[in-house]
Scaffold this motif. Sequence first.
Motif, PDB file in Angstrom:
ATOM      1  N   ALA A  65       0.749  -1.174   0.134  1.00 42.87           N
ATOM      2  CA  ALA A  65      -0.105  -0.046  -0.150  1.00 42.87           C
ATOM      3  C   ALA A  65       0.849   1.407   0.096  1.00 42.87           C
ATOM      4  CB  ALA A  65      -1.094  -0.006   1.162  1.00 42.87           C
ATOM      5  N   ILE A  66       2.105   1.113  -0.170  1.00 39.77           N
ATOM      6  CA  ILE A  66       3.198   2.203   0.204  1.00 39.77           C
ATOM      7  C   ILE A  66       3.498   2.958  -0.987  1.00 39.77           C
ATOM      8  CG2 ILE A  66       5.171   3.083   1.417  1.00 39.77           C
ATOM      9  CD1 ILE A  66       4.782   1.087   3.439  1.00 39.77           C
ATOM     10  N   ASN A 122       6.691   9.667   7.774  1.00 43.88           N
ATOM     11  CA  ASN A 122       5.251   9.962   7.188  1.00 43.88           C
ATOM     12  C   ASN A 122       5.322   8.821   6.207  1.00 43.88           C
ATOM     13  OD1 ASN A 122       3.093  11.088   6.454  1.00 43.88           O
ATOM     14  ND2 ASN A 122       3.895  12.756   5.414  1.00 43.88           N
ATOM     15  N   ILE A 123       4.166   8.000   6.319  1.00 49.84           N
ATOM     16  CA  ILE A 123       3.891   6.870   5.331  1.00 49.84           C
ATOM     17  C   ILE A 123       2.991   7.359   4.276  1.00 49.84           C
ATOM     18  CG2 ILE A 123       3.434   4.535   5.108  1.00 49.84           C
ATOM     19  CD1 ILE A 123       4.501   4.172   8.037  1.00 49.84           C
ATOM     20  N   ILE A 124       3.198   7.699   3.152  1.00 49.10           N
ATOM     21  CA  ILE A 124       2.236   8.053   2.263  1.00 49.10           C
ATOM     22  C   ILE A 124       1.907   6.841   1.435  1.00 49.10           C
ATOM     23  CG2 ILE A 124       1.908   9.699   0.185  1.00 49.10           C
ATOM     24  CD1 ILE A 124       2.879  10.870   2.889  1.00 49.10           C
ATOM     25  N   LEU A 125       0.517   6.641   1.252  1.00 51.31           N
ATOM     26  CA  LEU A 125      -0.200   5.585   0.621  1.00 51.31           C
ATOM     27  C   LEU A 125      -0.483   5.911  -0.768  1.00 51.31           C
ATOM     28  CD1 LEU A 125      -2.707   4.768   3.381  1.00 51.31           C
ATOM     29  CD2 LEU A 125      -0.365   3.835   3.048  1.00 51.31           C
ATOM     30  N   LYS A 126      -0.760   4.786  -1.613  1.00 55.19           N
ATOM     31  CA  LYS A 126      -1.019   5.100  -2.920  1.00 55.19           C
ATOM     32  C   LYS A 126      -2.309   5.204  -3.229  1.00 55.19           C
ATOM     33  CE  LYS A 126       2.322   1.350  -4.269  1.00 55.19           C
ATOM     34  NZ  LYS A 126       2.504  -0.217  -4.829  1.00 55.19           N
ATOM     35  N   ASP A 127      -2.544   6.443  -3.777  1.00 58.58           N
ATOM     36  CA  ASP A 127      -4.029   6.666  -3.921  1.00 58.58           C
ATOM     37  C   ASP A 127      -4.198   7.267  -5.396  1.00 58.58           C
ATOM     38  OD1 ASP A 127      -2.283   9.200  -3.974  1.00 58.58           O
ATOM     39  OD2 ASP A 127      -3.535  10.314  -2.872  1.00 58.58           O
ATOM     40  N   ASP A 128      -3.467   7.072  -6.340  1.00 58.81           N
ATOM     41  CA  ASP A 128      -3.646   7.397  -7.397  1.00 58.81           C
ATOM     42  C   ASP A 128      -3.394   6.309  -8.657  1.00 58.81           C
ATOM     43  OD1 ASP A 128      -1.093   7.421  -7.326  1.00 58.81           O
ATOM     44  OD2 ASP A 128      -0.484   9.012  -7.961  1.00 58.81           O
ATOM     45  N   PHE A 129      -3.724   4.887  -8.336  1.00 63.74           N
ATOM     46  CA  PHE A 129      -3.227   3.795  -9.074  1.00 63.74           C
ATOM     47  C   PHE A 129      -4.353   3.617 -10.281  1.00 63.74           C
ATOM     48  CE2 PHE A 129      -3.471  -0.844  -9.880  1.00 63.74           C
ATOM     49  CZ  PHE A 129      -2.359  -0.773 -10.372  1.00 63.74           C
ATOM     50  N   PHE A 162      -8.024   0.574  -4.426  1.00 57.29           N
ATOM     51  CA  PHE A 162      -8.537  -0.309  -3.478  1.00 57.29           C
ATOM     52  C   PHE A 162      -7.132  -1.351  -3.273  1.00 57.29           C
ATOM     53  CE2 PHE A 162     -12.224   0.801  -5.534  1.00 57.29           C
ATOM     54  CZ  PHE A 162     -13.263   0.875  -4.508  1.00 57.29           C
ATOM     55  N   ILE A 163      -6.688  -1.735  -2.176  1.00 57.51           N
ATOM     56  CA  ILE A 163      -5.647  -2.494  -1.849  1.00 57.51           C
ATOM     57  C   ILE A 163      -6.104  -3.734  -0.905  1.00 57.51           C
ATOM     58  CG2 ILE A 163      -3.156  -2.728  -0.934  1.00 57.51           C
ATOM     59  CD1 ILE A 163      -3.144   0.538  -1.827  1.00 57.51           C
TER      60      ILE A 163
END
Length: 867
Positions: A142-143, A167-174, A211-212
């Motif tokens: 998810a990172i 700061n952990i940035i998640l994938k939001d533009d896949f 979605f992950i």
Amino acid sequence: MKIAVAAAAVNLALTSSVVVAQEQEQEQDSIEKIRVTGSLIKRTDLAGPSPITSIDADQIANTGVTDLIGLFTKLPISGQGTFSTQGNSSDDTANGGSSVSLRGLGADSTLILINGRRVSVSPFAKGIDTAFVDINNIPLSAIKRVDIQKDGASATYGSDAIAGVINIILKDDFEGVEVSAKIGDTADGGGKEQNLSLMFGTATDKASHTFILDYFDREEVLYADRDYSRSSNQAALRPNDPDAVDFRSSSGIPGTIALASDPTNRIIDEFGNDTCPAEDIDRANNLCRYDYAPYMSMFPDAERLSYIYLGNYELDDDMRAFVEFSGQNSKSVVRGAGSPSFNELFMSGDNANHPFADDPTHPFYGQDLTMRRRTVDIGNREKRVDTDYYRAIVGLEGEFGDWSWETAYSYIKSESVERGVDGFPNSRRIQEAIDSELWNPFEPSSNSQEALDYIETTTTRIGKSTNKSLDLVFSGPIAQIGEMDVMMAIGAEYREEAISDNPDEQYLRGEVFGTEATQANGSRDSTSIFAEVIVPVSDTFEMQFALRHEDYSDFGTTTDPKISFLWTPMDTLSIRGSYGTAFRAPSLHQLGLGRTDESPNLVDTARCNAVGLGCQPQEYTAIFAGNPDLGPEESTNYNIGLIYEVTDNLDFSIDYYSYDIEDIIDSDTQFVFTNFGTDSSVVERLPTSNPSDPGEVVRIYDSFQNIGDLETTGLDLDVGYTLQSDMGDFRFSYVMNYVLKYEEYRPSVDGGRRLNRQEGEFEQPEVRYTAAMDWSRDVWSASVAVNYIGEFDGSADAGFGDKTVDAMTTVDLVVNYVGFDNTTLTVGATNLFNEEPPYSHHDFMGFVNTTHSGQGRFMYAKATYRF
């Protein structure tokens, strides 16, 4: 202008610490303003004055690690206090959890964020008092990237940011669908892993959805699986080392018999049908010992199922909504040897099961007895931990004129249930069974199943942690200097936190021996207001000012400023610096801890000096309680650094950092034991017939205080070099952390302070580095990294301060192939040459499991398909 340093912290070249975290998207050929880690102000330029390292998903994949803690343990900036599930045992209070400690300042002094917002702490504290964010909740799949701010950041983010921020940035533009599967195994047994992830996403002009799903499973590794830790008798494993210690327990099976009136008058149980095995007899100390190491978890069995949804919605031209929903169920199975008792149980002289009831000539005939006895007959201990984690963020963001704004409500909850399902005796029922003659402790083979069922119990511990917050931030220009904007951000946050950690009534009554549990309950709310200003003094010089004021419901207020600068006198040279204060609020565990039993390894200095007993470290029962009068830890820190692009292919950065922390919250049980060992209100002992002997310890009482100070300074060095050739493209990197000073102070008996620990001492290596090379050509790529942890002194507390724990060097390798459409195939190994952790005399496993890994070589294969 290029001021990037292509240095890597983990078997790859990382983005330089000058290149700050960023989310860069292009819209109609214009670059949007983005918010960088370490700042609340949205801006179009990417560089800032704080030292920040960013590691993206591809770089993480090239490390070969399978979870976040695997990544952080390789970072040179990670220090003492970083912990994984390694070493989880039936005595641990945070089984299944992992967290990172930047610069060795503590997991509770490193602020963990997800997408720039806080995460609730684990309901089960580490070591009974260390509140931590369990990073096992975040699957690697998810990172998008991880940003690490390497200076204090309380002026921006509030409490816990003493050492820095992750700061952990998640994938939001896949967009599309991606399936990934990975399998791996260790060379020496145990630790087989499986990981399966599914990611799919869609995007339109008005909305995007990601979605992950991620499944991770790892089988346990026992200490028995490694040659160097298969026995707690390190003296037998290392016959050529005269200083190696036999750590076998003094509580054996069937054990040692002693007089209740004088437990030092004891004999080994060699009477009747069940006798102490010959290999466990210690004649010198009149003890029946027990080798517990083979039954203990080095790494527990772990299974985690995670889900994440991130959505963005355009409501109109100037307003957007965003949501984040995530959760995880994790399960761990932790094992330990059968429960030991140390003179807690008694048998009256007229009991029919008395071992000398038929021998009136024996000195123990008719005498009340006590015993050191391990309840192996009801099985070895097994704990099962089941945790559910939930996170929900709902927010709005938008613009009005040149200003932007963002507001969000966050709700995060973590619930854990820990059950002792095997091998846990109830001491009250055991005593009843001895008194009623149902259970004979000295003849285990004679006991009925009914008797075993009666003395065994199951235990339950239930924990819950919640974090609710509402935040609002505005940012935009307030003035101009020439053609450059003076930018400002202002905002406020309201946060409510609560924890509960409640073992069952057996624990509270002190009826479960041979294990540890905490009890803590507490809640607080806090309100903060904050501001930040960026002043472009000139084309080459920028100043940043930040201030945050927080009001806590349980200990008062705190105000923390920060000032930093970035000066770029040449396109190839930049100088940065920062100065600020930071704080850490006392954790709810430290404030609200109820009576809690711990089993630390300690030396009984008072008894050793008096009669020569208790000189070796062994387990004692320590009773802890919370302290509602604790104040916050306070820190002053500064950083000065230089970034220089020597050529188009070679660049480096070097930073000097300094932290001065006051009023550290801690306990020092060995100090209490040593200096108040004869004070009956602090150390409770059994009476003895020898007036010179203070007696065997029953329990020690301790609590948490603002008792410590810490000063540390050091250097961070990043070097990167790129080379293009007919053989492919190469990237070389070297990242090092060198600790110049680490001095931890504690109170001394005379009312002053003493130096408790410093650089180079136990668990405090002065040097850590990673040297790496990346190569790519056509459809092939590979990475190799050398990870180094420097030597340090042996444990002085265990009596081995004159020894040295050697340096450890491991090599990681990964090879990728992308020759098939939409497919990436990967094979690799961490600790390629199966390097054993260096030997340490201090504990039964023979190595420092808080610093070095016992996993050994781990080989894996991975396939990713995208369509």
